[in-house]
Each structure stands twice: as C-alpha cells, then as structure tokens.
Design a protein around this motif. Structure first.
Motif, PDB file in Angstrom:
ATOM      1  N   ILE A   3      -3.608 -15.156  -4.935  1.00 14.19           N
ATOM      2  CA  ILE A   3      -4.465 -14.945  -5.219  1.00 14.19           C
ATOM      3  C   ILE A   3      -5.297 -15.543  -4.402  1.00 14.19           C
ATOM      4  N   ARG A   4      -5.783 -15.729  -3.098  1.00 12.65           N
ATOM      5  CA  ARG A   4      -6.785 -15.706  -2.622  1.00 12.65           C
ATOM      6  C   ARG A   4      -7.905 -14.611  -1.354  1.00 12.65           C
ATOM      7  N   VAL A   5      -9.017 -15.200  -0.755  1.00 12.53           N
ATOM      8  CA  VAL A   5      -9.585 -14.723   0.347  1.00 12.53           C
ATOM      9  C   VAL A   5      -9.258 -13.401   0.772  1.00 12.53           C
ATOM     10  N   GLU A   6      -9.950 -12.445   0.367  1.00 11.51           N
ATOM     11  CA  GLU A   6      -9.189 -11.030   1.562  1.00 11.51           C
ATOM     12  C   GLU A   6      -9.378 -11.504   3.015  1.00 11.51           C
ATOM     13  N   ILE A   7      -8.657 -10.402   3.534  1.00 10.30           N
ATOM     14  CA  ILE A   7      -8.451 -10.710   4.818  1.00 10.30           C
ATOM     15  C   ILE A   7      -8.512  -8.888   5.627  1.00 10.30           C
ATOM     16  N   PRO A   8      -8.496  -8.758   6.600  1.00 13.56           N
ATOM     17  CA  PRO A   8      -9.190  -7.873   7.076  1.00 13.56           C
ATOM     18  C   PRO A   8      -8.036  -6.452   7.213  1.00 13.56           C
ATOM     19  N   ILE A   9      -6.279  -7.012   6.870  1.00 11.74           N
ATOM     20  CA  ILE A   9      -6.183  -5.970   6.831  1.00 11.74           C
ATOM     21  C   ILE A   9      -5.934  -5.500   5.318  1.00 11.74           C
ATOM     22  N   ASP A  10      -6.834  -6.265   4.553  1.00  7.28           N
ATOM     23  CA  ASP A  10      -6.606  -5.841   3.062  1.00  7.28           C
ATOM     24  C   ASP A  10      -7.821  -5.239   2.603  1.00  7.28           C
ATOM     25  N   ALA A  11      -8.235  -4.422   3.843  1.00 12.52           N
ATOM     26  CA  ALA A  11      -9.176  -2.904   3.241  1.00 12.52           C
ATOM     27  C   ALA A  11      -9.309  -2.008   3.147  1.00 12.52           C
ATOM     28  N   PRO A  12      -7.880  -1.617   3.265  1.00  9.35           N
ATOM     29  CA  PRO A  12      -7.031  -0.447   2.782  1.00  9.35           C
ATOM     30  C   PRO A  12      -7.196  -0.672   1.413  1.00  9.35           C
ATOM     31  N   VAL A  44     -11.842 -11.296  -2.675  1.00  9.88           N
ATOM     32  CA  VAL A  44     -11.200 -12.193  -3.433  1.00  9.88           C
ATOM     33  C   VAL A  44     -10.117 -11.183  -3.487  1.00  9.88           C
ATOM     34  N   VAL A  45      -9.266 -10.924  -3.566  1.00  8.75           N
ATOM     35  CA  VAL A  45      -7.497 -10.369  -3.397  1.00  8.75           C
ATOM     36  C   VAL A  45      -6.513 -10.795  -4.202  1.00  8.75           C
ATOM     37  N   ALA A  46      -6.064 -10.662  -5.137  1.00  3.57           N
ATOM     38  CA  ALA A  46      -4.483 -10.477  -5.941  1.00  3.57           C
ATOM     39  C   ALA A  46      -3.416  -9.874  -5.146  1.00  3.57           C
ATOM     40  N   THR A  47      -2.043 -10.420  -4.966  1.00  2.00           N
ATOM     41  CA  THR A  47      -1.151  -9.531  -4.047  1.00  2.00           C
ATOM     42  C   THR A  47      -0.305  -9.348  -5.315  1.00  2.00           C
ATOM     43  N   ASP A  48       0.714  -8.922  -4.915  1.00  9.31           N
ATOM     44  CA  ASP A  48       1.913  -9.074  -5.391  1.00  9.31           C
ATOM     45  C   ASP A  48       2.209  -9.542  -4.868  1.00  9.31           C
ATOM     46  N   ASP A  49       4.316  -9.197  -4.932  1.00  9.93           N
ATOM     47  CA  ASP A  49       4.858 -10.412  -4.268  1.00  9.93           C
ATOM     48  C   ASP A  49       5.520  -9.354  -3.136  1.00  9.93           C
ATOM     49  N   GLU A  50       4.995  -8.148  -2.938  1.00  6.94           N
ATOM     50  CA  GLU A  50       5.262  -6.895  -1.913  1.00  6.94           C
ATOM     51  C   GLU A  50       4.186  -7.267  -0.914  1.00  6.94           C
ATOM     52  N   GLY A  51       2.864  -8.122  -1.169  1.00  3.67           N
ATOM     53  CA  GLY A  51       2.042  -7.887  -0.600  1.00  3.67           C
ATOM     54  C   GLY A  51       0.987  -7.215  -1.376  1.00  3.67           C
ATOM     55  N   GLN A  52       0.856  -5.846  -2.573  1.00  2.00           N
ATOM     56  CA  GLN A  52       0.137  -5.207  -2.486  1.00  2.00           C
ATOM     57  C   GLN A  52      -0.828  -5.240  -3.004  1.00  2.00           C
TER      58      GLN A  52
END
Length: 167
Positions: A3-12, A44-52
């Motif tokens: 769990i982290r602050v979103e970054i530009p690459i997260d937009a899609p 704020v995003v949550a990403t899984d182990d694959e970064g999704q």
C-alpha cells in the motif's frame, strides 16, 4: 500486498480497477479528469505481488460555503472483488488519513456506507450542520476531523469539485 501513494505509472491500473469495481466508466473518468486538472490531492493504491492495482482510494479538495479550509473528499474507494472482505479498504483509508494528517489537512468528508466508515472514525456530517449537494444523502454524508480545530465555527454546504456533478 503493498500500500503506497500512487505514481504516474499506476494510472492505467487504477483506471482498469475503477471500471471493474463500478461496472461503468464514470468513476474512472472522474479520477482521470481530476488528475488531469491537478485536483487529485492524494491517491493511495494497493498492489498485489505482481504489481497490479487491486485497491484504490482517492482524495480531492472540497470547500465549505466557498471557503478553502484544507478539507478533502474521499471518493472513490475501490477494491478488486477478489480482495474484498479482507480489510484492504480500511487499510487504504487509514493510509490516506495518515498521509493527509502529515500534510496538514484538517478534515475528510465522504459519501458512503455509515457502518463501514463509522468504524474508521467518521461521523454523520449533519451532526455538525454540514450538508452536501445530493438530496437524500444525509445518512451517507460523513466526516472525520484530522485537526483539533477543524470543525470550529464551520457549518453549511460542503462543495465538491464540479467533476463530481457528472457522476
């Protein structure tokens, strides 16, 4: 899970999650437009182990009776269906609240399920003489103060960004 602050690459990934979670394009368009117009205070995003991206919470500025008081709205909050019921929504909200508190924001408002948000320290906004533009939303319209004096002398209409009027 990260769990982290979103970054530009997260937009899609955020866009895809919002389309899946809400089964329509309105929330994805809202976040895209807020981001493009510089009105996304925090994501704020949550990403899984694959970064999704599997979870997302967005915060954008609001005004009270036309006055900027360092308040933000939490909307939308989205969790991928495979991760629901595991506390991820609460974790995203808490991470956002902690960051906003560090940045000096005074309060957060939201429209959502009272049973869920009350567990996170939110209270009915009507208790403080605050309302939003959507009729019949009194029970769902809630707030959480981040600063001790956030609610001192404040009442009236909480104004979301115009982008929310398109929902």
């Amino acid at each position: 899970m990260l769990i982290r602050v979103e970054i530009p690459i997260d937009a899609p990934g955020i866009d895809a999650l919002l389309r899946r979670a809400f089964s329509r394009d309105a929330e994805a368009a809202l976040i895209r437009d807020l981001r493009e117009d510089g009105l996304l205070t925090l994501g704020v995003v949550a990403t899984d182990d694959e970064g999704q991206v599997v979870g997302y919470a967005a915060f954008s500025p609001v005004a009270v009776e036309g006055e900027e008081l360092q308040w933000v709205a939490l909307a939308p909050l989205a969790i991928d269906e495979h991760y629901r019921g595991q506390g991820l929504g609460s974790q995203l909200v808490y991470e956002g609240l902690d960051s906003l508190n560090e940045f000096g924001y005074a309060a957060v408002v939201t429209l959502g399920e009272p049973a869920f948000y009350s567990r996170l320290g939110f209270e009915p906004a009507a208790r403080y003489g605050l309302r939003c533009r959507w009729p019949g939303a009194e029970a769902a319209f809630q707030l959480r103060a981040l600063a001790d004096d956030a609610l001192s002398g404040v009442s009236g209409h909480v104004e979301y960004q115009d982008h929310f009027n398109r929902l």
